[in-house]
Design an enzyme around this catalytic site. Structure first.
Site, PDB file in Angstrom:
ATOM      1  N   GLU A   1       1.759   7.881 -32.175  1.00 22.99           N
ATOM      2  CA  GLU A   1       0.473   7.985 -31.481  1.00 22.99           C
ATOM      3  C   GLU A   1      -0.656   8.344 -32.432  1.00 22.99           C
ATOM      4  OE1 GLU A   1       0.462   6.653 -28.780  1.00 22.99           O
ATOM      5  OE2 GLU A   1       2.582   6.742 -28.361  1.00 22.99           O
TER       6      GLU A   1
ATOM      7  N   TYR B   1       5.328  -4.916 -30.293  1.00 20.11           N
ATOM      8  CA  TYR B   1       5.609  -3.844 -31.236  1.00 20.11           C
ATOM      9  C   TYR B   1       6.562  -4.318 -32.338  1.00 20.11           C
ATOM     10  CZ  TYR B   1       3.961  -0.482 -27.648  1.00 20.11           C
ATOM     11  OH  TYR B   1       3.229   0.211 -26.724  1.00 20.11           O
TER      12      TYR B   1
END
Length: 658
Positions: A409, A498
Site C-alpha cells: 500500500e 497485478y
C-alpha cells in the site's frame, strides 16, 4: 486497490487457480515472425504534448486543482458535512464552458451504475451525496450561484462564462454532506472495535475530474476501478468529538490544539528515533487525560502540498506510534501507525511502523524519494487501500501478511500518487508497477525475513510464479492488459492487473533489458512523470528510448495480447558427429510469444555451459540451430533451466543425450 489486497501481489494468483483452464493449441504453425515483429501501433499517438521518446512534449500542459476543505464528522449519525473551495487553473489551450467533478459517494446509491457491474447486486446502500449549493467565483472576486447536473458519480457544473485557457482561473464553492457507509463501503467505511468505532474516510469530497490532451474531460464513472485526479495543494480541517484521534494525509498544523503536551513531546522524540516511539499507548486509550480536553469537539487542521488527494481515519480507539524515516540526501519524514488495542502486539501492529519505515526508505533509495513529511498506516477493515500519505490496512493482519500489505500500500505512493497514471483506465500501470517494486522490497526487508515473494509458496505444489502465470495466460477468457480496468472481470483482476503486469516488469528487468539499463531508465521514468499523467504509450516509448531496446514485440505479446510461450529443444547432435567439435542444438519457438532465453548444456563431468538466445533469433526463424563449442560429451541440453520464463509446456524443454 480493494480490501482484498492482502491476497494480491504474486500470491494473488490463488484467486485464479480455481478457475477452469482452457488450453489453446500450440504447434509450430502458431508462431509467425511477421506477426510477432510487425511494427507496433502505440495506443496513443506522439504529439507536441507527448513526444515519441516518451517524454512530456514541448507543449505538454496539465490543469491544477487546489482545495480548501472544512468538514464535521458526527459519529452518532455517521454523517459527514463539508464545504470546499476549489481553486481551478485551466492550463489547457481550450476555453472550458463546463467543469466536471467526481462524486464517488454516489457509488453507494441503489441506482448507481456500479451496483450493476459487480459479481452480485449489493444489499446495502446510502443516499450518496447531498449537494446543497454550488457557486463560482471569478478572478475578480465576483461570486454567483450556478446550475449543476448530477449524473451517477459525476457532476457537471455549467459556467456563466467560459474559463479561458492558458492559465484561466476560478474558484468553485461546493457544500455537501453524506452518510458514511458501513463495512460495505470497501475502500472507506466505519467499523467496530473494542474501544469505539473506526472511521476510514476517503473519496469524501467532490473532486475535480481531469481534463487532459488525450480525451478532454475524462468522465469515466466510478464503477469499482480507482482514480484519475489533478494535482494541487490541500488545506483541510476536520472537526470531531473531543475523544477522537484523527490521522490525516499531510502535516498536522495545530498539534498544540489537539494533542496533549506529552503527546507533542513524544512526537518530537519520534522524529529523531529509528526505533518506534509510543505516542498513545494501549493503556492510555481509555484515559480522558490522553486528550487535551474532555468535552465538546476538536478541529484537526492538515496541509499537504502537490498531491492529488487526501484521506483520513478517525477514532477514539486508536493506539498511536511513530518513528523517523531516513530519506536520501539527509532528509527525513515521519512514519506513523494508528490501530485499535486488539491489533497491538509484537507479532502484529506493534511492528507496523517498523514495516512502514523500512519499505518507505527502500523505495525512496531505490526509485524516488518519498515527497511528504508524514506517512501513515491506519488499521481497519478497508485494508488494504492507498491514498497519498496514508494507507488503510487490515487491523487483523499479522507478521508476513501485515508486512506484505503495508509495503504494497505504501508502494502506491510511487504508483499512482507520484506518477499519476489513469487507474480507472490503465490499472496495470499502478497495481502492476507497484507489485513489481514490492518483489525487491521483500528481498531487502530485514535481510529477507519474509522473502522471497516469488518462491511459489502461494501456489499449489510449490510451483514458481513463471509456471503460474503461464497457466493464467493459457486461459482463453483471460483479458489482455491493454483493456479498460472496468472491463476486467473480478476473477482475473489480481492474476492479470497485478500479477501478469508485475511479472512482465520482472521479465523486462531480469531477462530482456538487464538491471544495469532497466533501473536507471525506470528511475528516470518516475522522475520525469512525477506529478504528471503518463499514458501507456508514454511508458512504452520512454523505456525503449532510455534502454536502447526495440520492445514493440514485447508490448504486443504481453500487453496488447495474452499470447503464450512454448520454447522447445527439438534435436541435439554433435557437430560432424564428433563431440570434440561441439554440439548443435535445434531450438523451436512453437507459440506466439517471444522471449530471450538461456540455453543450458551439461557435460559428462558435471560442468555446464550457458548460452543466451536473444529475442532477435526469432525475427526470421521458427527453428534455429545453435552451435555450442565444447570438447566433452554432453549429457543434457535444456532451454530456460531456471524456469524464469512462462513456458506453458516444459515437457519439450530438455533432451538427454544417449
Amino acid at each position: 486497490m480493494t480490501p482484498s489486497t492482502a491476497r494480491a501481489l504474486f500470491g494473488s494468483v490463488l484467486l485464479w487457480l480455481a478457475l477452469p483452464v482452457m488450453a489453446a493449441a500450440a504447434d509450430s504453425a502458431a508462431f509467425n515472425p511477421q506477426q510477432a515483429f510487425a511494427p507496433f501501433d502505440y495506443p496513443q499517438p506522439a504529439t507536441a504534448y507527448r513526444s515519441a521518446s516518451g517524454l512530456p512534449g514541448p507543449a505538454y500542459w496539465q490543469n491544477r486543482a487546489d482545495y480548501r476543505i472544512t468538514a464535521t464528522l458526527d459519529p452518532a449519525s455517521r454523517k459527514l458535512d463539508g464545504s470546499e473551495v476549489i481553486s481551478y487553473t485551466n492550463n489547457s489551450p481550450d476555453a472550458l464552458d463546463v467543469l466536471w467533478l467526481q462524486l464517488d459517494q454516489n457509488r453507494y446509491r441503489k441506482d448507481a451504475r456500479g451496483a450493476f457491474t459487480g459479481d452480485k447486486f449489493p444489499t446495502e446502500f446510502t443516499d450518496g451525496y447531498r449537494i446543497t449549493s454550488v457557486a463560482v467565483e471569478d478572478a475578480h472576486g465576483r461570486k454567483q450561484a450556478v446550475k449543476w447536473v448530477v449524473s451517477d458519480t459525476r457532476m457537471q457544473v455549467r459556467l456563466p462564462d467560459a474559463l479561458p485557457g492558458h492559465g484561466g482561473k476560478l474558484q468553485l464553492h461546493v457544500a455537501w454532506s453524506f452518510t458514511v457507509p458501513g463495512e460495505f463501503g470497501g475502500r472507506m467505511d466505519v467499523n467496530a472495535s473494542r474501544n469505539g468505532e473506526i472511521f476510514e474516510i476517503a473519496q469524501w469530497y467532490p473532486r475535480m475530474a481531469v481534463y487532459d490532451d488525450l480525451r478532454g474531460w475524462d468522465t469515466a464513472p466510478y464503477l469499482n476501478s480507482e482514480f484519475y485526479l489533478e494535482y494541487g495543494d490541500f488545506d483541510y480541517a476536520i472537526t470531531v468529538p473531543w475523544n477522537m484521534i484523527v490521522a490525516g494525509s499531510g502535516e498536522l498544523l495545530n498539534p498544540g490544539d489537539v494533542l496533549t503536551a506529552t503527546q507533542q513531546k513524544r512526537l518530537e522524540q519520534a522524529r529523531r528515533s529509528d526505533a518506534t516511539v509510543m505516542i498513545r499507548t494501549p493503556a492510555e486509550v481509555n484515559q480522558p487525560s490522553s486528550r487535551p480536553k474532555t468535552s465538546g469537539t476538536l478541529t484537526w487542521h492538515f496541509r499537504m502540498h502537490n498531491t492529488r488527494d487526501v484521506a483520513f481515519g478517525a477514532s477514539a480507539a486508536y493506539v498511536w506510534d511513530a518513528a523517523r524515516i531516513n530519506l536520501p540526501e539527509g532528509k527525513t519524514a515521519l512514519a506513523m501507525s494508528v490501530y485499535p488495542v486488539e491489533s497491538a502486539g509484537p507479532q502484529a501492529w506493534g511492528r507496523a511502523t517498523e514495516f512502514l519505515k523500512a519499505s518507505t526508505e527502500y523505495f525512496s533509495k531505490q526509485w524516488y524519494p518519498y515527497p511528504w513529511p508524514v506517512a501513515i498506516n491506519e488499521a481497519g477493515t478497508a485494508g488494504g487501500m492507498e491514498y497519498p500519505g496514508i494507507t488503510f490496512d487490515s487491523k487483523r493482519a499479522k507478521g508476513k501478511s501485515l508486512h506484505m500489505v503495508i509495503a504494497h500500500e505504501i508502494g502506491h505512493i510511487w504508483f499512482p500518487m507520484i506518477v499519476g497514471s489513469n487507474e480507472r483506465r490503465d490499472a496495470w500501470m499502478d497495481e502492476g508497477f507497484n507489485t513489481f517494486i514490492d518483489v525487491y522490497e521483500d528481498d531487502a526487508f530485514n535481510h529477507g525475513e519474509y522473502a522471497p515473494k516469488r518462491d511459489g509458496e502461494y501456489a499449489p505444489g510449490g510451483g514458481n510464479p513463471a509456471d503460474e502465470i503461464a497457466r493464467v495466460m493459457m486461459d482463453a477468457d483471460a483479458p489482455p492488459l491493454l483493456i479498460g480496468a472496468d472491463m476486467v472481470p473480478e476473477k482475473y483482476r489480481h492474476p492479470i492487473t497485478y500479477f501478469k503486469a508485475a511479472f512482465g516488469m520482472v521479465l523486462l528487468r531480469e531477462q530482456i533489458i538487464g538491471p544495469e539499463r532497466f533501473d536507471p531508465a525506470f528511475r528516470r521514468y518516475i522522475a520525469t512523470w512525477a506529478y504528471k499523467h503518463p499514458s501507456p504509450s508514454d511508458f512504452f516509448r520512454f523505456m525503449e528510448s532510455e534502454t536502447g531496446e526495440d520492445l514493440g514485440w514485447f508490448w504486443r505479446g504481453w500487453f496488447q495480447h495474452n499470447w503464450t510461450l512454448d520454447l522447445a529443444v527439438q534435436k541435439v547432435a554433435y557437430t560432424d558427429g564428433d563431440y570434440r567439435k561441439g554440439v548443435d542444438v535445434t531450438l523451436a519457438n512453437l507459440d506466439k510469444l517471444v522471449l530471450p532465453a538461456t540455453l543450458d548444456v551439461v557435460y559428462d563431468d558435471g560442468s555446464k555451459q550457458q548460452v543466451r538466445v536473444p529475442w532477435e533469433t526469432w525475427q526470421q526463424h521458427r527453428r534455429y540451430v545453435v552451435h555450442v563449442d565444447g570438447t566433452r560429451q554432453v549429457t543434457s541440453v535444456s532451454i530456460d533451466p531456471g524456469h524464469a520464463l512462462p513456458d506453458h509446456d516444459r515437457s519439450n524443454n530438455s533432451l538427454q543425450m544417449k
